[in-house]
Design an enzyme around this catalytic site. Sequence first.
Site, short mmCIF file in Angstrom:
data_model
loop_
_atom_site.label_atom_id
_atom_site.label_comp_id
_atom_site.label_asym_id
_atom_site.label_seq_id
_atom_site.Cartn_x
_atom_site.Cartn_y
_atom_site.Cartn_z
N HIS A 10 -29.32 12.72 -14.44
CA HIS A 10 -28.22 11.83 -14.83
C HIS A 10 -28.44 11.33 -16.26
CE1 HIS A 10 -27.82 10.82 -10.31
NE2 HIS A 10 -26.74 11.49 -10.64
N LYS A 33 -21.62 9.18 1.19
CA LYS A 33 -23.06 8.96 1.07
C LYS A 33 -23.47 7.58 1.57
CE LYS A 33 -23.75 11.97 -2.95
NZ LYS A 33 -23.95 12.00 -4.42
N ARG A 46 -24.45 21.25 -12.04
CA ARG A 46 -25.72 21.95 -11.82
C ARG A 46 -25.43 23.40 -11.42
NH1 ARG A 46 -27.85 17.35 -7.97
NH2 ARG A 46 -25.76 17.84 -7.33
N SER A 91 -30.25 13.02 -6.34
CA SER A 91 -30.71 11.73 -5.80
C SER A 91 -31.15 11.90 -4.34
CB SER A 91 -29.57 10.70 -5.86
OG SER A 91 -29.14 10.52 -7.17
O1 PNS Z 1 -22.69 10.87 -7.85
P1 PNS Z 1 -21.61 11.25 -6.89
O2 PNS Z 1 -21.84 10.59 -5.55
O3 PNS Z 1 -21.41 12.73 -6.76
O4 PNS Z 1 -20.25 10.68 -7.52
C1 PNS Z 1 -19.03 10.76 -6.82
C2 PNS Z 1 -18.11 9.62 -7.27
C3 PNS Z 1 -18.77 8.27 -7.01
C4 PNS Z 1 -17.83 9.77 -8.76
C5 PNS Z 1 -16.78 9.73 -6.47
O5 PNS Z 1 -17.05 9.62 -5.10
C6 PNS Z 1 -15.76 8.67 -6.89
O6 PNS Z 1 -15.07 8.87 -7.87
N1 PNS Z 1 -15.71 7.55 -6.15
C7 PNS Z 1 -14.78 6.45 -6.42
C8 PNS Z 1 -13.57 6.51 -5.50
C9 PNS Z 1 -12.60 7.60 -5.96
O7 PNS Z 1 -12.00 7.51 -7.02
N2 PNS Z 1 -12.47 8.64 -5.11
C10 PNS Z 1 -11.58 9.78 -5.38
C11 PNS Z 1 -12.30 10.86 -6.15
S1 PNS Z 1 -11.19 12.17 -6.50
#
Ligand code: PNS
Length: 166
Positions: A17, A41, A90, A128
């Site tokens: 990150h 998660k 990745r 993570s």
């Molecule tokens: O590090 P991650 O868990 O892969 O990140 C995913 C994250 C947190 C960016 C995604 O789940 C997110 O954007 N969450 C906020 C809620 C949202 O906007 N959801 C719709 C995504 S299209």
Amino acid sequence: MKIAICPGSFDPATLGHIDVIERAARIFDRTVVLVLQNRDKACSFTPEERVAMLRRATSWMRNVTVEQSSGLLAKTCEGMGDVVIVKGLRAVSDFEHEFQMALMNKKLNEKLDTLFLTANERFQYISSSVIKEICTYGGDVSGLLPPEIHDEVVERLRRERTCRTM
Ligand code: PNS
């Protein structure tokens, strides 16, 4: 001013990150690391803890700030200015989900583009979840976590395991 938004759950932030954040900070005038909720998660750290750890791990980058939101990424980006979402990719396995999120964010906020940076080959295998798994079983994760947060993460996850097995 062009602003990069680096979104993620960061539970916890890894060196992978930090690498993406640092590269975004070199390309954009300002970079905002945005701690968000990922409904898929189960997090070990509270949003406040994740923000505090990210602030420590990025304190040396002068144009980087860390914020959090409990809402939609697309909505949060509204009113933040001239923003672009920046994410690290990745392996091919990341692609399908990231592609879907990029398209959905565009659907929700027409102005929102997503830029993908190829993950540094040194960090391709880091996530993570894998770090949490290794820590929980007492494995060595030095060189995978930012040094500023290494001890806090390791202590917490080992304690978590002790609590679960008691
Ligand atoms: O590090 P991650 O868990 O892969 O990140 C995913 C994250 C947190 C960016 C995604 O789940 C997110 O954007 N969450 C906020 C809620 C949202 O906007 N959801 C719709 C995504 S299209």
